[in-house]
Design an enzyme around this catalytic site. Sequence first.
Site, PDB file in Angstrom:
ATOM      1  CG  LEU A  10      -3.211  70.628 -50.041  1.00 50.98           C
ATOM      2  CD1 LEU A  10      -3.333  71.037 -48.836  1.00 50.98           C
ATOM      3  CD2 LEU A  10      -1.963  71.840 -49.582  1.00 50.98           C
ATOM      4  CG  LEU A  11      -1.493  72.346 -55.475  1.00 48.60           C
ATOM      5  CD1 LEU A  11      -1.683  71.541 -56.990  1.00 48.60           C
ATOM      6  CD2 LEU A  11      -2.278  73.092 -56.004  1.00 48.60           C
ATOM      7  CG  ASN A  12      -0.587  75.807 -50.523  1.00 54.84           C
ATOM      8  OD1 ASN A  12       0.080  74.582 -50.322  1.00 54.84           O
ATOM      9  ND2 ASN A  12      -0.010  76.757 -50.034  1.00 54.84           N
ATOM     10  CG  ASP A  13       0.532  79.751 -52.751  1.00 59.53           C
ATOM     11  OD1 ASP A  13      -1.152  79.515 -51.970  1.00 59.53           O
ATOM     12  OD2 ASP A  13       1.105  81.170 -51.489  1.00 59.53           O
ATOM     13  CD  GLN A  67       4.541  76.637 -51.052  1.00 53.91           C
ATOM     14  OE1 GLN A  67       4.269  76.401 -49.133  1.00 53.91           O
ATOM     15  NE2 GLN A  67       5.714  77.037 -50.773  1.00 53.91           N
ATOM     16  CB  SER A  69       3.825  81.409 -51.852  1.00 49.66           C
ATOM     17  OG  SER A  69       3.688  80.066 -51.847  1.00 49.66           O
ATOM     18  NE  ARG A  85       2.434  83.868 -45.111  1.00 49.77           N
ATOM     19  CZ  ARG A  85       1.669  84.140 -44.290  1.00 49.77           C
ATOM     20  NH1 ARG A  85       1.843  83.989 -43.297  1.00 49.77           N
ATOM     21  NH2 ARG A  85      -0.076  84.731 -44.350  1.00 49.77           N
ATOM     22  CG  ASP A  86       3.893  85.097 -49.435  1.00 44.45           C
ATOM     23  OD1 ASP A  86       4.425  83.856 -49.041  1.00 44.45           O
ATOM     24  OD2 ASP A  86       2.754  84.866 -49.328  1.00 44.45           O
ATOM     25  CD  GLU A  90      -2.071  84.655 -47.355  1.00 44.44           C
ATOM     26  OE1 GLU A  90      -2.115  84.072 -47.341  1.00 44.44           O
ATOM     27  OE2 GLU A  90      -0.877  83.672 -46.027  1.00 44.44           O
TER      28      GLU A  90
HETATM   29  C1  FRU Z   1      -1.128  81.365 -49.337  1.00 43.71           C
HETATM   30  C2  FRU Z   1      -0.273  81.163 -48.238  1.00 43.71           C
HETATM   31  C3  FRU Z   1       1.378  81.840 -48.553  1.00 43.71           C
HETATM   32  C4  FRU Z   1       2.441  80.579 -47.788  1.00 43.71           C
HETATM   33  C5  FRU Z   1       2.311  79.798 -47.871  1.00 43.71           C
HETATM   34  C6  FRU Z   1       2.366  78.507 -47.432  1.00 43.71           C
HETATM   35  O1  FRU Z   1      -1.978  80.651 -49.479  1.00 43.71           O
HETATM   36  O2  FRU Z   1      -0.722  81.021 -46.488  1.00 43.71           O
HETATM   37  O3  FRU Z   1       1.243  82.942 -47.567  1.00 43.71           O
HETATM   38  O4  FRU Z   1       3.752  81.536 -48.128  1.00 43.71           O
HETATM   39  O5  FRU Z   1       0.303  79.948 -48.679  1.00 43.71           O
HETATM   40  O6  FRU Z   1       1.961  76.816 -48.578  1.00 43.71           O
END
Ligand code: FRU
Length: 491
Positions: free
Chosen positions: A39-42, A58, A104, A163-164, A221
């Site tokens: 899985l890929l996210n941010d 991510q 992130s 976070r972030d 976020e």
């Molecule tokens: C946003 C988020 C961030 C967090 C990351 C975790 O999509 O929830 O706030 O750092 O994804 O994967």
Amino acid sequence: MNEQNDRPFEAVPELGELHEKAAGSRYRGKYHIQPVTGLLNDPNGFVRYKGLWHLFYQWYPWGAVHGLKHWYHMVSEDLAEWRQSGVFLIPEKEYVYDNDGAFSGTAVPYDGGLGIFYTGNNRDDEGKAHPYTCFATMGENGRAVKAEKPLFGPHPSYTHDQRDPKIVVRDGRNYLILGARRRSDKTGHIIIYSSDKITEGWSFQGELSVPGFEDFGGMWECPSIEHLDGKDLLMFCPQMIELSGRGPSRNHCGYIIGKMDWDSLTFTPESGFDLFDHGFDFYAPQCAGMDSGSLKNGALPFIGWMGLPAADYPTDREDWSGSLSLMREISIRDGKLIQKPLEGLKVLREEKEPEDLSLDRLNPIEPTAEYEIELSGGEFSISFFTDKDGLGGITLSFDPKEQKITLDRSGMKQKYNLHEGFIRKAKTKAAPKSMRVFIDSSTLEIFINEGEMVFSSRVFPTDEEKYLRSIGAVSGRVWRLGRAVQDEAVF
Ligand code: FRU
């Protein structure tokens, strides 16, 4: 997190098999960054460093679940073509501070190399989460070298949602801005730390004041403050709030244009909160850090995740999920944000001349292509991925009476992410005149009127869903595009 999704990276043959399955998928893109496995996210750490563009994402290696988060590393010379560089940040039980994930963050070049800031998610023996703001550099072998200790731990006035970290360097001073949720009234905000040095000495400065946005969702976020075209741009993703035109969604991603005062920590809005994207799937974007410099035309490179928190997609069945968006370039013109596809993406066009569309009939859709469509300036309706009778598909339409553009995906055969709804609406003052559309197997990105508005969505057409039907278009052209992202088993 259960046993199935807390497995850290290890270089074993199983990863190669997972990669093969993902790379062989009919929904795999050729010019979008998608996860090597899992899985890929941010997007994370987007920066120019030593003559190359670096972008991380991510990553959970072992499946289409939001498991133990790593950072995976991509590099590029020109922002259009990307190659894989392998895993970068691995969360570790022994490092304690990120034992539950390397969340992130952002990157900045400094005199010690490339500095990486990220949220180390710690989970204690009782299962409670504690967010740490961690620091790492890029080691010789391309992997992260973590600092012995985090820069700072959680602030007591906010819940574990802190976070972030986004690094911003202004007038010789370094700031880290983080998304946070107040303990007292559970509203979302941005908190700011500062230091003279990148690697130490960080202290809490306070909460960012954004007049008019004191109560705007439960968590913000991925915040950022950018400076472009003489304005400041506050970007964040407010959650736990419903916004007009976004159906039942409680995850949004947008910006306010205004003026940032770093002394009083006040961002004075000169606009309302606007969405970056009016489609179904766009979240957590990043600009390349300001120290990376802007593009030749003064615009800033900008990219997001074509996904949403807590969403499901049809490729989950193939054990992979997620895509980054097209690379965009953003600028501010007459007080408005303009987002265009990166100019340099034109290198992907396979032919010199585009092919004309015959708008009086259905046109077969090219799976890897760019379309340019001129509109009459009145009512229109364009459906992508209809069946052979021109029915179904995902439809973008404009109603001059309502002065609204609607994107309706209820006609697609495969339904997913049901809790996000099927319709998005966006108000517009002027009738759309033109659109540029990018399709890459399972991504659909529509730029209206030279970047005034964007609609991005994942699409998962079946074999029968492969035509484009238009009403109210004046002319259209298509370019086939080539591969721009390496898709090999690089770990
Ligand atoms: C946003 C988020 C961030 C967090 C990351 C975790 O999509 O929830 O706030 O750092 O994804 O994967």
